[in-house]
Write an enzyme that holds these catalytic residues in place. Structure first.
Site, short mmCIF file in Angstrom:
data_model
loop_
_atom_site.label_atom_id
_atom_site.label_comp_id
_atom_site.label_asym_id
_atom_site.label_seq_id
_atom_site.Cartn_x
_atom_site.Cartn_y
_atom_site.Cartn_z
N HIS A 13 -13.24 25.95 21.87
CA HIS A 13 -12.68 26.24 20.54
C HIS A 13 -13.58 27.07 19.64
O HIS A 13 -13.17 27.51 18.59
CB HIS A 13 -12.30 24.94 19.82
CG HIS A 13 -13.49 24.20 19.26
ND1 HIS A 13 -14.33 23.46 20.04
CD2 HIS A 13 -13.98 24.13 18.00
CE1 HIS A 13 -15.28 22.93 19.28
NE2 HIS A 13 -15.10 23.32 18.04
C1 UD1 Z 1 -13.84 22.71 13.08
C2 UD1 Z 1 -15.34 22.70 12.76
C3 UD1 Z 1 -16.12 22.53 14.05
C4 UD1 Z 1 -15.63 21.34 14.86
C5 UD1 Z 1 -14.14 21.46 15.08
C6 UD1 Z 1 -13.57 20.29 15.84
C7 UD1 Z 1 -16.01 24.13 10.87
C8 UD1 Z 1 -16.69 25.37 10.46
N1 UD1 Z 1 -15.77 23.97 12.17
O1 UD1 Z 1 -13.59 23.87 13.87
O2 UD1 Z 1 -17.48 22.33 13.73
O3 UD1 Z 1 -16.31 21.32 16.10
O4 UD1 Z 1 -13.50 21.54 13.79
O5 UD1 Z 1 -12.27 20.61 16.30
O6 UD1 Z 1 -15.72 23.31 10.03
N2 UD1 Z 1 -5.64 24.70 13.40
C9 UD1 Z 1 -4.35 24.25 13.61
N3 UD1 Z 1 -4.08 22.94 13.32
C10 UD1 Z 1 -5.02 22.10 12.82
C11 UD1 Z 1 -6.32 22.58 12.60
C12 UD1 Z 1 -6.61 23.88 12.90
O7 UD1 Z 1 -3.47 24.98 14.05
O8 UD1 Z 1 -4.70 20.93 12.59
C13 UD1 Z 1 -5.94 26.10 13.76
C14 UD1 Z 1 -5.79 27.04 12.61
O9 UD1 Z 1 -5.31 28.24 13.10
C15 UD1 Z 1 -7.21 27.25 12.13
C16 UD1 Z 1 -8.00 27.11 13.43
O10 UD1 Z 1 -7.28 26.17 14.21
O11 UD1 Z 1 -7.40 28.44 11.48
C17 UD1 Z 1 -9.40 26.65 13.26
O12 UD1 Z 1 -9.46 25.43 12.53
P1 UD1 Z 1 -10.73 25.12 11.59
O13 UD1 Z 1 -10.60 23.76 10.99
O14 UD1 Z 1 -10.96 26.24 10.67
O15 UD1 Z 1 -11.95 25.10 12.59
P2 UD1 Z 1 -12.15 24.48 14.03
O16 UD1 Z 1 -12.27 25.57 14.99
O17 UD1 Z 1 -11.16 23.41 14.36
#
Ligand code: UD1
Length: 385
Positions: free
Chosen positions: A204
């Site tokens: 991820h």
């Molecule tokens: C975040 C944390 C990371 C952790 C990870 C666990 C930061 C900078 N990163 O990364 O340290 O290891 O969580 O999973 O805080 N999205 C969905 N549904 C959701 C959540 C996210 O579709 O419920 C998608 C969205 O397109 C979003 C992308 O995933 O833009 C990334 O989500 P985000 O929370 O920004 O960061 P993670 O990669 O999950």
């Protein structure tokens, strides 16, 4: 004590499970969910499966650029803290939710306890590394999972408020190990996979998903592994595979079995029975060690250096040749117990609670001084292979 805890992303929900249990037995806890993760499989399923108390408030911040996401959380958390006026704000790990909560508390002069303080990857291109450094800087109580973390803080000139209660993830892993199916066949059937050797994969990190060439290299490595690959897909990774027109290649590969993001116990079930795990997650590297599953880390550095030193983890970056070699070597190289094994007793959350109470009463205990360096053995792994 009146404590406000802030969570927002998957790994924090998992850590909150043992911690909230102990805190609520002794204190008054108010739980803020920032809403950083919001899909059922990314959030709610953890609260249900781990019996975590309902958040008192969900800020529903959702996804966005790092600046916008962190800024919105900071504003909203500050408002809640102003109304709640806790004695302490408790944060976990290194996500944008962690940093936003720490900054909000610091600006209101509310003391901060940081669970998982002192971890460093020494790679400032990772957003999490910035979040860790900044959070440690403004924290009052720095609750370290490992001696390496304590050493990092000392090297940065931080020694006040530092303690070594151990890793709450071990507490959760030990709890989970007693609840997952003992039979590999039963578990794999649940996911529609025959009982056979398999590699569990999770990817991820933006550095692995957002560049088409890098992601294509990882996909090539996984599709060429001489084993079944069970791969629960993070929503970002799915979106990137779709946008690069690579999802077909993955779904059609004979050795790949794609799954949706999994709940904690389902994931641990697979982790316990996997022959190897391939991941770019931080926490899963450590959890793999707890469950004695060899790990290939698809990054060039790790915060959990103990896992590499003990032979359970090999760093492979994102290069297909290195990944293939690491897949072989991690299964054959000698392995030993993790450092800090004497802290793996399922009582880290209780020690954190004691540390908070000691601070509140004006006499913080110092586990870093109290815990001797012991000779290490495998007896504290949560299972024996
Ligand atoms: C975040 C944390 C990371 C952790 C990870 C666990 C930061 C900078 N990163 O990364 O340290 O290891 O969580 O999973 O805080 N999205 C969905 N549904 C959701 C959540 C996210 O579709 O419920 C998608 C969205 O397109 C979003 C992308 O995933 O833009 C990334 O989500 P985000 O929370 O920004 O960061 P993670 O990669 O999950």
């Amino acid at each position: 004590m009146r404590i406000v805890t802030v969570v927002g992303a998957r790994p924090q929900f998992v850590k909150a499970a043992p911690m909230s249990r102990v805190l609520r037995a002794n204190h008054d806890e108010y739980l803020i969910h920032t809403g950083q993760h919001y899909d059922y499989e990314m959030s709610r399923v953890f609260f249900e499966g781990l019996d975590i108390p309902e958040p008192d408030i969900n800020l529903a911040v959702g996804s966005g650029g790092h600046g916008a996401q962190t800024g919105t959380m900071l504003t909203d958390i500050a408002e809640v803290l102003t109304a709640q006026r806790p004695d302490l704000v408790l944060v976990y790990g290194d996500t944008n939710s962690t940093l936003a909560a720490a900054l909000a508390a610091a600006k209101l002069s509310i003391p901060i306890a940081h669970v998982e303080a002192g971890l460093r990857s020494h790679n400032r291109a990772m957003p999490e590394e910035i979040n860790r450094i900044m959070t440690d800087r403004v924290s009052t109580l720095l609750l370290c999972p490992t001696r390496t973390a304590v050493d990092h803080l000392r090297r940065e000139g931080i020694d006040h408020g530092v303690s070594l209660p151990g890793d709450v993830m071990y507490d959760v892993a030990a709890w989970a190990a007693t609840r997952v199916s003992a039979e590999r066949g039963d578990l794999l059937n649940q996911f529609g996979v025959d009982n056979q050797p398999f590699c569990l994969a999770t990817i991820h990190r933006p550095s692995n998903t957002d560049d088409q060439v890098v992601l294509a290299g990882i996909v090539r490595a996984l599709t060429n592994l001489p084993t079944l690959v069970v791969w629960p897909l993070h929503p970002r990774t799915r979106a990137k595979l779709e946008s690069f027109d690579m999802l077909h290649a993955v779904t059609e590969a004979e050795n790949i079995r794609l799954l949706p993001p999994l709940g904690y116990l389902e994931f641990v079930g697979l982790l316990v029975h996997a022959d190897v795990v391939m991941t770019d997650s931080g926490g899963i590297q450590k959890e793999a060690c707890f469950h004695q599953t060899p790990c290939v880390t698809l990054r060039d550095e790790t915060e959990w250096v103990e896992t590499v030193a003990a032979g359970w983890n090999v760093l492979a970056g994102a290069d297909p040749d290195r990944i293939r070699d690491a897949f072989q070597s991690v299964q054959s190289q000698p392995r030993q117990a993790l450092a800090d094994a004497e802290l793996m007793d399922g009582r880290a959350a209780q020690r954190i609670n004691n540390e908070l109470e000691g601070w509140f009463e004006g006499s913080p205990a110092s586990y870093s001084a109290a815990v001797p360096r012991a000779s290490l053995n495998l007896s504290n792994s949560v299972r024996t292979r």
